[in-house]
Design a protein around this motif. Structure first.
Motif, PDB file in Angstrom:
ATOM      1  N   TRP A 134       0.836  -1.186   0.000  1.00 28.33           N
ATOM      2  CA  TRP A 134       0.000   0.000   0.000  1.00 28.33           C
ATOM      3  C   TRP A 134       0.874   1.239   0.000  1.00 28.33           C
ATOM      4  O   TRP A 134       1.949   1.259   0.598  1.00 28.33           O
ATOM      5  CB  TRP A 134      -0.904   0.026   1.239  1.00 28.33           C
ATOM      6  CG  TRP A 134      -1.835  -1.141   1.329  1.00 28.33           C
ATOM      7  CD1 TRP A 134      -1.600  -2.329   1.944  1.00 28.33           C
ATOM      8  CD2 TRP A 134      -3.146  -1.229   0.787  1.00 28.33           C
ATOM      9  NE1 TRP A 134      -2.683  -3.163   1.832  1.00 28.33           N
ATOM     10  CE2 TRP A 134      -3.653  -2.504   1.129  1.00 28.33           C
ATOM     11  CE3 TRP A 134      -3.957  -0.359   0.052  1.00 28.33           C
ATOM     12  CZ2 TRP A 134      -4.929  -2.920   0.746  1.00 28.33           C
ATOM     13  CZ3 TRP A 134      -5.225  -0.770  -0.319  1.00 28.33           C
ATOM     14  CH2 TRP A 134      -5.702  -2.033   0.020  1.00 28.33           C
ATOM     15  N   SER A 192      -5.219  -6.892   2.747  1.00 30.62           N
ATOM     16  CA  SER A 192      -6.262  -6.181   3.484  1.00 30.62           C
ATOM     17  C   SER A 192      -5.611  -5.302   4.539  1.00 30.62           C
ATOM     18  O   SER A 192      -4.574  -5.665   5.112  1.00 30.62           O
ATOM     19  CB  SER A 192      -7.221  -7.164   4.173  1.00 30.62           C
ATOM     20  OG  SER A 192      -7.863  -7.990   3.233  1.00 30.62           O
ATOM     21  N   GLN A 307      -7.990   5.241  -2.091  1.00 30.23           N
ATOM     22  CA  GLN A 307      -9.262   4.956  -1.427  1.00 30.23           C
ATOM     23  C   GLN A 307      -9.213   5.464   0.011  1.00 30.23           C
ATOM     24  O   GLN A 307      -8.152   5.487   0.645  1.00 30.23           O
ATOM     25  CB  GLN A 307      -9.536   3.446  -1.424  1.00 30.23           C
ATOM     26  CG  GLN A 307      -9.513   2.813  -2.802  1.00 30.23           C
ATOM     27  CD  GLN A 307      -9.578   1.298  -2.750  1.00 30.23           C
ATOM     28  OE1 GLN A 307     -10.531   0.735  -2.205  1.00 30.23           O
ATOM     29  NE2 GLN A 307      -8.580   0.630  -3.303  1.00 30.23           N
ATOM     30  N   LEU A 309      -9.774   5.156   3.903  1.00 30.74           N
ATOM     31  CA  LEU A 309      -9.836   4.123   4.935  1.00 30.74           C
ATOM     32  C   LEU A 309     -10.303   4.795   6.226  1.00 30.74           C
ATOM     33  O   LEU A 309      -9.508   5.403   6.966  1.00 30.74           O
ATOM     34  CB  LEU A 309      -8.475   3.463   5.120  1.00 30.74           C
ATOM     35  CG  LEU A 309      -8.403   2.360   6.197  1.00 30.74           C
ATOM     36  CD1 LEU A 309      -9.378   1.225   5.877  1.00 30.74           C
ATOM     37  CD2 LEU A 309      -6.984   1.842   6.335  1.00 30.74           C
ATOM     38  N   THR A 314     -12.212  -1.531   6.538  1.00 31.79           N
ATOM     39  CA  THR A 314     -11.167  -2.400   5.978  1.00 31.79           C
ATOM     40  C   THR A 314     -11.132  -2.231   4.461  1.00 31.79           C
ATOM     41  O   THR A 314     -12.195  -2.227   3.811  1.00 31.79           O
ATOM     42  CB  THR A 314     -11.426  -3.876   6.320  1.00 31.79           C
ATOM     43  OG1 THR A 314     -11.426  -4.039   7.746  1.00 31.79           O
ATOM     44  CG2 THR A 314     -10.343  -4.769   5.718  1.00 31.79           C
ATOM     45  N   LEU A 315      -9.942  -2.096   3.912  1.00 31.28           N
ATOM     46  CA  LEU A 315      -9.750  -2.087   2.456  1.00 31.28           C
ATOM     47  C   LEU A 315      -9.127  -3.408   2.031  1.00 31.28           C
ATOM     48  O   LEU A 315      -8.259  -3.951   2.725  1.00 31.28           O
ATOM     49  CB  LEU A 315      -8.833  -0.932   2.036  1.00 31.28           C
ATOM     50  CG  LEU A 315      -9.372   0.491   2.175  1.00 31.28           C
ATOM     51  CD1 LEU A 315      -8.310   1.486   1.720  1.00 31.28           C
ATOM     52  CD2 LEU A 315     -10.644   0.670   1.368  1.00 31.28           C
ATOM     53  N   THR A 316      -9.571  -3.909   0.877  1.00 33.50           N
ATOM     54  CA  THR A 316      -9.045  -5.181   0.367  1.00 33.50           C
ATOM     55  C   THR A 316      -8.701  -5.030  -1.109  1.00 33.50           C
ATOM     56  O   THR A 316      -9.460  -4.412  -1.870  1.00 33.50           O
ATOM     57  CB  THR A 316     -10.068  -6.316   0.541  1.00 33.50           C
ATOM     58  OG1 THR A 316     -10.365  -6.463   1.928  1.00 33.50           O
ATOM     59  CG2 THR A 316      -9.506  -7.635   0.009  1.00 33.50           C
ATOM     60  N   GLN A 317      -7.571  -5.580  -1.475  1.00 39.47           N
ATOM     61  CA  GLN A 317      -7.087  -5.533  -2.865  1.00 39.47           C
ATOM     62  C   GLN A 317      -6.535  -6.897  -3.248  1.00 39.47           C
ATOM     63  O   GLN A 317      -5.743  -7.489  -2.504  1.00 39.47           O
ATOM     64  CB  GLN A 317      -5.987  -4.474  -3.008  1.00 39.47           C
ATOM     65  CG  GLN A 317      -5.209  -4.514  -4.298  1.00 39.47           C
ATOM     66  CD  GLN A 317      -6.004  -3.971  -5.490  1.00 39.47           C
ATOM     67  OE1 GLN A 317      -6.984  -3.253  -5.277  1.00 39.47           O
ATOM     68  NE2 GLN A 317      -5.582  -4.280  -6.693  1.00 39.47           N
TER      69      GLN A 317
END
Length: 616
Positions: A134, A192, A307, A309, A314-317
């Protein structure tokens, strides 16, 4: 017409002469000059290094501060990778995929040969790895290459058995990385990040494939693309983006692309490491070359959209990584998501693809309209006969049959031209002082015999793209690599291992060790000699050239090309030799039909002790 025919022949001769002359008189001296400059530079480096107290390596170069592969690998705790196709490990330091071997491919044809190495850890020479993470401005504690992730003891990455890595930065952010792999060459990395704090952050996912220096032989093959590669853009505007190592560094060390989905990576002749984002994701991709500590770092990366946060969110890629051999069936399998690929006539369409044009990782070249169908037919024959050399021969027969109408017209014209060659010579002598009259009489002769001189060369010129495409297919596809034929040929992608200069191995001496000419004679074995014989016979069956100088040039061609092509992959030499044999048969039948004297009948008559007579 005679002048047109002569001009065509002269064009072909001139093209070959320019090519050979360029090699010997321009590239050769340039290479010697470059070698002299390299020696001078090396001597200067040695002097500076000696004065500075820097140790030298075995070759007399200043020893770089690099670790051995095992020492570089030992710099991090690791999770083992164990699949039917791959072996290696994931570094917990950085959470990188940086240690991979291809189990199904060996470095050499020797029985005890180690598997092909794809990735190697940072710190070792020519490191190659994939990294994920990230990015964000003014964010504390983001994991980087120095971060040590945590993994549960005893985890092993296998198909259907992913591994989980975690990292808590102690500042409110918890990172989780789940790495999965299938039984072939595709990794899936799901990152994540959870915000356990009270402040909101802005994050963007990234992924990169990086090579830290390349070996000397990479990027120098003019037939095969090696370097950055990807299909990038939006919708119908997606296109193949290439950057060959040397030009990438010299001309465009930084290239950026806006894309929705697509894929991008770094490729060698046979191997590929490619990043595949979500196909609906807007990304900004980069091809970048930077010099770090005297080492050129080749980097292909992409950054996803930024994005928010928010606290408690929670961010997921998820990003996929292909790391393996560029076998066309495997690439097509991934291209269409494991579904059955479309029919051959639909391969130009990208509508059904899950990964757009992924089989373009193979360098089909500018004649892809020929190379792709040729490979499809070659693959069918290989499945039928189980021997790649025989498959090449069968494919050559098919191409000869497809091109037979054009070739038949060509050989018919050449047979007729050879038959009337004595009369043409008489006209040249009779009207040597009157070119206009000579041309008029020759045109009348051609009309009487129903000969079109251009038909001797034009169909052959039309065939050139097709046979070049076959040459391209055999060069760029991995199927010929380490494929045995018969007898002493155990690797069709390598030159013939025998040479006439040591009686095909009976004398324990390597002619390749000779200075200057060693490379030219090291592989002058059985197949190159057979090729030379078939080329001589093909040339002898053609009509005589227009003047003595042209005749001498054509007579030298078999000798020149025998030496030149002896260093090529023996699979290609077998193809050229077999193609010549089929051409000879076709020419012989045509010459017998028109009762034209030919060298085969002369040889047979001489062996029988009889005068040659082809007119009965």
């Amino acid at each position: 017409m005679q002048n047109d025919n002569k001009n065509t022949l002269m064009f072909i001769v001139s093209a070959f002469a320019i090519l050979i002359g360029y090699q010997f008189f321009i590239l050769g001296p340039q290479q010697k000059k470059a070698e002299a400059e390299a020696r001078a530079k090396k001597a200067a480096q040695q002097q500076v290094a000696t004065q500075a107290g820097v140790p030298l390596d075995a070759n007399g170069n200043p020893a770089p501060l690099r670790l051995s592969r095992d020492a570089a690998k030992a710099q991090s705790p690791r999770v083992v990778v164990d699949t039917p196709a791959l072996s290696g490990s994931i570094a917990l330091k950085g959470g990188r995929i940086d240690d991979l071997f291809l189990r199904k491919y060996a470095e050499t044809t020797a029985k005890n040969s180690p598997p092909v190495e794809l990735f190697r850890p940072e710190g070792a020479e020519h490191a190659w790895f994939a990294d994920f993470g990230w990015a964000g401005a003014n964010l504390p504690g983001l994991p980087d290459s120095r971060t040590v992730w945590t993994a549960a003891p005893g985890q092993v990455l296998r198909p259907n058995s992913p591994v989980t890595l975690t990292y808590d930065n102690g500042m409110g952010l918890t990172f989780t990385r789940v790495i999965a792999v299938d039984d072939q060459a595709m990794f899936s990395v799901t990152d994540s990040v959870k915000n356990n704090g009270t402040a909101a952050f802005q994050l963007a996912p990234y992924a990169t494939v990086q090579r830290q220096g390349i070996t000397d032989h990479l990027g120098k093959n003019q037939i095969v693309h090696e370097g950055a590669i990807g299909v990038l853009g939006s919708g119908k505007d997606q296109k193949l983006e290439l950057a060959k190592y040397q030009k990438w560094k010299k001309d465009k060390p930084l290239q950026t692309f806006d894309s929705v989905g697509g894929w991008a990576g770094v490729t060698d002749k046979y191997w590929l490491a490619a990043l595949i984002p979500g196909q609906n994701e807007a990304i900004k991709a980069q091809y970048r070359v930077t010099n770090v500590g005297g080492v050129d770092v080749y980097d292909v990366n992409f950054v996803g959209p930024t994005q928010a946060l928010n606290p408690g969110a929670t961010l997921t890629q998820t990003t996929r990584l292909f790391a393996g051999a560029k076998t066309v069936p495997l690439l097509r399998k991934y291209q269409y998501g494991g579904a059955k690929p479309p029919a051959w006539w639909e391969f130009w369409s990208n509508a059904k693809a899950e990964i757009p044009r992924f089989d373009w990782a193979v360098d089909w070249g500018m004649f892809s309209m020929f190379t792709r169908p040729i490979f499809n037919v070659l693959e069918i024959f290989y499945k039928l006969v189980g021997n790649f050399g025989l498959a090449i021969m069968l494919l050559t027969v098919v191409l000869k049959l497809v091109l037979y109408p054009m070739a038949d017209k060509s050989y018919e014209s050449m047979a007729k031209m050879k038959k009337i060659a004595p009369e043409v010579e008489k006209l040249k002598v009779k009207h040597k002082d009157d070119p206009a009259k000579q041309q008029q009489e020759m045109m009348a002769l051609y009309q009487k015999e129903k000969i079109n001189p251009m038909m001797g060369c034009l169909p052959m010129l039309i065939q050139i793209p097709v046979f070049y495409s076959l040459y391209k297919v055999l060069t760029v596809t991995i199927e010929m690599r380490h494929a045995p034929f018969f007898g002493w040929i155990q690797d069709l992608s390598a030159p013939d291992p025998t040479t006439v200069f040591n009686l095909f191995g009976l004398i324990p001496w390597d002619p390749g060790s000779l200075p200057l000419i060693g490379a030219m004679i090291a592989h002058l074995g059985v197949w190159p000699l057979l090729y030379g014989i078939t080329m001589w016979l093909t040339t002898a069956m053609n009509p005589p050239a227009g003047d003595p100088m042209q005749q001498r040039i054509f007579q030298l061609f078999p000798i020149i090309f025998t030496f030149t092509l002896s260093g090529f992959a023996v699979g290609l030499v077998i193809y050229w030799c077999w193609s010549n044999v089929l051409t000879i048969v076709q020419q012989y039948v045509m010459m017998r039909r028109y009762k034209v004297e030919n060298p085969i009948d002369r040889i047979i008559a001489r062996l029988q002790g009889k005068p040659a007579n082809v007119t009965t």
